[in-house]
Design a protein around this motif. Sequence first.
Motif, PDB file in Angstrom:
ATOM      1  N   GLN A  82       4.679  -3.896   8.495  1.00  0.00           N
ATOM      2  CA  GLN A  82       5.993  -3.583   7.929  1.00  0.00           C
ATOM      3  C   GLN A  82       6.888  -4.811   7.795  1.00  0.00           C
ATOM      4  OE1 GLN A  82       8.563  -1.527  11.173  1.00  0.00           O
ATOM      5  NE2 GLN A  82       6.449  -0.978  11.662  1.00  0.00           N
ATOM      6  N   ASN A  83       6.559  -5.896   8.491  1.00  0.00           N
ATOM      7  CA  ASN A  83       7.349  -7.121   8.414  1.00  0.00           C
ATOM      8  C   ASN A  83       6.841  -8.097   7.349  1.00  0.00           C
ATOM      9  OD1 ASN A  83       9.059  -6.329  10.571  1.00  0.00           O
ATOM     10  ND2 ASN A  83       7.495  -6.967  12.047  1.00  0.00           N
ATOM     11  N   ASP A  84       5.848  -7.662   6.568  1.00  0.00           N
ATOM     12  CA  ASP A  84       5.286  -8.500   5.509  1.00  0.00           C
ATOM     13  C   ASP A  84       5.371  -7.751   4.176  1.00  0.00           C
ATOM     14  OD1 ASP A  84       3.828 -10.122   3.821  1.00  0.00           O
ATOM     15  OD2 ASP A  84       2.237 -10.533   5.260  1.00  0.00           O
ATOM     16  N   PRO A  85       6.532  -7.790   3.514  1.00  0.00           N
ATOM     17  CA  PRO A  85       6.719  -7.020   2.272  1.00  0.00           C
ATOM     18  C   PRO A  85       5.768  -7.418   1.145  1.00  0.00           C
ATOM     19  CG  PRO A  85       8.553  -8.529   2.633  1.00  0.00           C
ATOM     20  CD  PRO A  85       7.757  -8.522   3.894  1.00  0.00           C
ATOM     21  N   ASP A  86       5.366  -8.680   1.079  1.00  0.00           N
ATOM     22  CA  ASP A  86       4.439  -9.101   0.026  1.00  0.00           C
ATOM     23  C   ASP A  86       3.084  -8.418   0.189  1.00  0.00           C
ATOM     24  OD1 ASP A  86       6.290 -10.747  -1.179  1.00  0.00           O
ATOM     25  OD2 ASP A  86       5.696 -12.519  -0.030  1.00  0.00           O
ATOM     26  N   LEU A  87       2.613  -8.371   1.430  1.00  0.00           N
ATOM     27  CA  LEU A  87       1.333  -7.720   1.700  1.00  0.00           C
ATOM     28  C   LEU A  87       1.424  -6.220   1.424  1.00  0.00           C
ATOM     29  CD1 LEU A  87      -1.559  -7.979   2.703  1.00  0.00           C
ATOM     30  CD2 LEU A  87      -0.720  -7.752   5.054  1.00  0.00           C
ATOM     31  N   MET A  88       2.547  -5.616   1.808  1.00  0.00           N
ATOM     32  CA  MET A  88       2.744  -4.187   1.542  1.00  0.00           C
ATOM     33  C   MET A  88       2.772  -3.907   0.045  1.00  0.00           C
ATOM     34  SD  MET A  88       5.493  -2.765   4.327  1.00  0.00           S
ATOM     35  CE  MET A  88       5.349  -1.106   3.681  1.00  0.00           C
ATOM     36  N   ARG A  89       3.440  -4.775  -0.711  1.00  0.00           N
ATOM     37  CA  ARG A  89       3.535  -4.574  -2.162  1.00  0.00           C
ATOM     38  C   ARG A  89       2.163  -4.653  -2.821  1.00  0.00           C
ATOM     39  NH1 ARG A  89       7.003  -8.037  -3.053  1.00  0.00           N
ATOM     40  NH2 ARG A  89       5.672  -9.800  -3.634  1.00  0.00           N
ATOM     41  N   ARG A  90       1.372  -5.643  -2.419  1.00  0.00           N
ATOM     42  CA  ARG A  90       0.024  -5.763  -2.995  1.00  0.00           C
ATOM     43  C   ARG A  90      -0.831  -4.559  -2.625  1.00  0.00           C
ATOM     44  NH1 ARG A  90       0.652 -11.129  -1.160  1.00  0.00           N
ATOM     45  NH2 ARG A  90      -0.786 -10.767   0.594  1.00  0.00           N
ATOM     46  N   GLY A  91      -0.699  -4.124  -1.384  1.00  0.00           N
ATOM     47  CA  GLY A  91      -1.467  -2.952  -0.957  1.00  0.00           C
ATOM     48  C   GLY A  91      -1.048  -1.697  -1.694  1.00  0.00           C
ATOM     49  N   MET A  92       0.256  -1.535  -1.911  1.00  0.00           N
ATOM     50  CA  MET A  92       0.744  -0.364  -2.623  1.00  0.00           C
ATOM     51  C   MET A  92       0.306  -0.380  -4.078  1.00  0.00           C
ATOM     52  SD  MET A  92       4.589   1.003  -3.299  1.00  0.00           S
ATOM     53  CE  MET A  92       4.797   2.470  -4.321  1.00  0.00           C
ATOM     54  N   LYS A  93       0.394  -1.535  -4.721  1.00  0.00           N
ATOM     55  CA  LYS A  93      -0.021  -1.661  -6.121  1.00  0.00           C
ATOM     56  C   LYS A  93      -1.491  -1.277  -6.284  1.00  0.00           C
ATOM     57  CE  LYS A  93      -0.097  -5.017  -9.947  1.00  0.00           C
ATOM     58  NZ  LYS A  93      -1.515  -4.828 -10.313  1.00  0.00           N
ATOM     59  N   LYS A  94      -2.314  -1.779  -5.392  1.00  0.00           N
ATOM     60  CA  LYS A  94      -3.744  -1.493  -5.457  1.00  0.00           C
ATOM     61  C   LYS A  94      -4.015  -0.014  -5.214  1.00  0.00           C
ATOM     62  CE  LYS A  94      -8.126  -3.318  -3.683  1.00  0.00           C
ATOM     63  NZ  LYS A  94      -8.743  -4.315  -2.762  1.00  0.00           N
ATOM     64  N   ALA A  95      -3.339   0.557  -4.219  1.00  0.00           N
ATOM     65  CA  ALA A  95      -3.525   1.973  -3.906  1.00  0.00           C
ATOM     66  C   ALA A  95      -3.065   2.863  -5.053  1.00  0.00           C
ATOM     67  CB  ALA A  95      -2.774   2.330  -2.628  1.00  0.00           C
ATOM     68  N   THR A  96      -1.919   2.505  -5.655  1.00  0.00           N
ATOM     69  CA  THR A  96      -1.370   3.293  -6.761  1.00  0.00           C
ATOM     70  C   THR A  96      -2.314   3.295  -7.964  1.00  0.00           C
ATOM     71  OG1 THR A  96       0.906   2.821  -6.086  1.00  0.00           O
ATOM     72  CG2 THR A  96       0.561   3.517  -8.362  1.00  0.00           C
ATOM     73  N   GLU A  97      -2.800   2.135  -8.341  1.00  0.00           N
ATOM     74  CA  GLU A  97      -3.696   2.037  -9.496  1.00  0.00           C
ATOM     75  C   GLU A  97      -4.971   2.847  -9.268  1.00  0.00           C
ATOM     76  OE1 GLU A  97      -2.518  -2.416 -11.181  1.00  0.00           O
ATOM     77  OE2 GLU A  97      -4.253  -2.163  -9.861  1.00  0.00           O
ATOM     78  N   ARG A  98      -5.507   2.771  -8.081  1.00  0.00           N
ATOM     79  CA  ARG A  98      -6.789   3.435  -7.822  1.00  0.00           C
ATOM     80  C   ARG A  98      -6.646   4.946  -7.727  1.00  0.00           C
ATOM     81  NH1 ARG A  98     -10.767  -0.497  -4.441  1.00  0.00           N
ATOM     82  NH2 ARG A  98     -10.366  -2.354  -5.712  1.00  0.00           N
ATOM     83  N   ILE A  99      -5.617   5.384  -7.053  1.00  0.00           N
ATOM     84  CA  ILE A  99      -5.471   6.831  -6.910  1.00  0.00           C
ATOM     85  C   ILE A  99      -5.110   7.483  -8.244  1.00  0.00           C
ATOM     86  CG2 ILE A  99      -3.020   6.918  -6.296  1.00  0.00           C
ATOM     87  CD1 ILE A  99      -3.755   9.016  -4.203  1.00  0.00           C
ATOM     88  N   MET A 100      -4.325   6.788  -9.071  1.00  0.00           N
ATOM     89  CA  MET A 100      -3.966   7.352 -10.365  1.00  0.00           C
ATOM     90  C   MET A 100      -5.112   7.248 -11.370  1.00  0.00           C
ATOM     91  SD  MET A 100      -1.121   8.721  -9.886  1.00  0.00           S
ATOM     92  CE  MET A 100      -0.669   9.177 -11.556  1.00  0.00           C
ATOM     93  N   PHE A 101      -5.963   6.271 -11.215  1.00  0.00           N
ATOM     94  CA  PHE A 101      -7.166   6.178 -12.039  1.00  0.00           C
ATOM     95  C   PHE A 101      -8.015   7.438 -11.878  1.00  0.00           C
ATOM     96  CE2 PHE A 101     -11.732   5.186 -12.155  1.00  0.00           C
ATOM     97  CZ  PHE A 101     -11.864   4.754 -13.464  1.00  0.00           C
ATOM     98  N   ILE A 102      -7.986   8.012 -10.679  1.00  0.00           N
ATOM     99  CA  ILE A 102      -8.764   9.224 -10.397  1.00  0.00           C
ATOM    100  C   ILE A 102      -7.952  10.481 -10.688  1.00  0.00           C
ATOM    101  CG2 ILE A 102      -9.965  10.520  -8.588  1.00  0.00           C
ATOM    102  CD1 ILE A 102     -10.461   7.826  -7.187  1.00  0.00           C
ATOM    103  N   ASN A 103      -6.670  10.485 -10.291  1.00  0.00           N
ATOM    104  CA  ASN A 103      -5.872  11.703 -10.402  1.00  0.00           C
ATOM    105  C   ASN A 103      -5.545  12.085 -11.842  1.00  0.00           C
ATOM    106  OD1 ASN A 103      -4.215  13.799  -8.929  1.00  0.00           O
ATOM    107  ND2 ASN A 103      -2.593  12.846 -10.124  1.00  0.00           N
ATOM    108  N   LEU A 104      -5.250  11.102 -12.683  1.00  0.00           N
ATOM    109  CA  LEU A 104      -4.866  11.403 -14.069  1.00  0.00           C
ATOM    110  C   LEU A 104      -5.928  12.187 -14.835  1.00  0.00           C
ATOM    111  CD1 LEU A 104      -3.019   8.094 -14.974  1.00  0.00           C
ATOM    112  CD2 LEU A 104      -2.079  10.393 -15.282  1.00  0.00           C
TER     113      LEU A 104
END
Length: 487
Positions: free
Chosen positions: A276-298
Amino acid sequence: MQKTLAAKSVSAVVWSAIEAFSRQGIQFLITLVLVRLLSPEEYGLIAMLALFIGIVGVFTDGGFAAALVQKQNIVQIEISSVFYYNLITGLAAAGLLCLASSWIAGFYHQPLLQPLTRLMALNLFLGSLGAVHSILMTRDLDFRTQTRISIFATMGSGVAAILLAWRGFGVWSLAWQSIISTIITVLLLWYLRPWRPVLAFSMDAIRRLFRFGSFLLFSSLLDTIFVRIQGLIIGKVYSARDLGYYSRADGTQQLPSNLLSVVISRVAFPLFASVQNDPDLMRRGMKKATERIMFINLPIMLGLLAIARPFVLVVFGERWRPCVPYLQILCLAGVLWPMHCINLTVLKSLGRSDLFLVLDLIKKSLGVIALFIAAAISVSAMAWSQVIMGAVSFYLNAYYTGVFLKYPPAHQIRDITPCILSAVFMLVAVWLMGLIPIRPLWLLPVQTLSGAVIYTGICACWKISVYQDMLQELKSQMSRFKLSFIM
């Protein structure tokens, strides 16, 4: 640190996915049998209790589950105090629900709901016995053990429900399915997780955890009321049959979208909380998670919308045909649901449960207004209100992700735009195939297979990055598997 986090995340995602897909897959197969043995009215009776059971269930948790996961260092006294809190509130909630059973039955004019409510109240107390064990497994990313427990509980309770329904127990088979599932789960949690409470209770520990958990408690309460009040309105204003059709459509739509959301959220929360103290790492992780889950969900959501009619007729049977239009509308509401969950997970991971609550107050206030307006029109209008609120909720949730992680709503949508276009093209093609005058039994596999081929084909031709990344990782995993098999 990043390598360790990546290794943990891969293992956690894999086992969480196995658990979720296994449980939901088994439950879906059980449902295929039960919908042919039970009527829409009987499903509607169970759905009538969802709001009341959900409300008391929220107070049983108290927000302490998320608080224990989010807190980086916890001690035995804190864990034991939460265990005793869950036990006491579980017993109190069950008692209150029993006392309210006659009122609930009178509200719906359904006498059967009185004994049914009392039986379902028992489930709340039983569930509180294993809540802390489950929290500790999630905190440790031990989804492998949870997978084993979930599969056994789902299979055992499902078989029991089918036998009871076959013997003519009707709605009671659904109630006992829930009770048996909880009993099996709690027993296995205590057996497979060696933690035991100490004979100590600290009110100070409860207060400290409650500072974070209280916001999530009230947020969960708002969410439960908003989501399940639909059942109360339909059951009261319309009928148990209408509620049965709506709940079957809603449950079918939620199966894939919630499945993906649970897999990501369960893993993302403890992982994001640990960095939680590393926003850059969180942002990259969120971007990757969002793209992958929406690739399947859509493609799943839009594909299910396109094949809704043959799907319902083949899978559930002709008597469930009236739920087709509800399913089609609710599929649109489920398109952005995983992104809704990921953005809220970020807020929880950052410890901003106060913003979590504020956002829920805004969303639920708007949602209740839309719901009551729609209820005066029709059940279909109520479903459309969910589509509208889904879009509004995504924007509100994603706004603060933009503030804290510099990843605003516009950027999130931009990153999944290639997948959106591919899925929409697939939707149109599959929808047109549905106009072919052939039996639903033959139409369903033709549409399903064609949709999968069209979507993956477009992704390959357009060289969509998330598709190529996931394909490359799949090939890598297969190569490792072959190598380990040979060695």
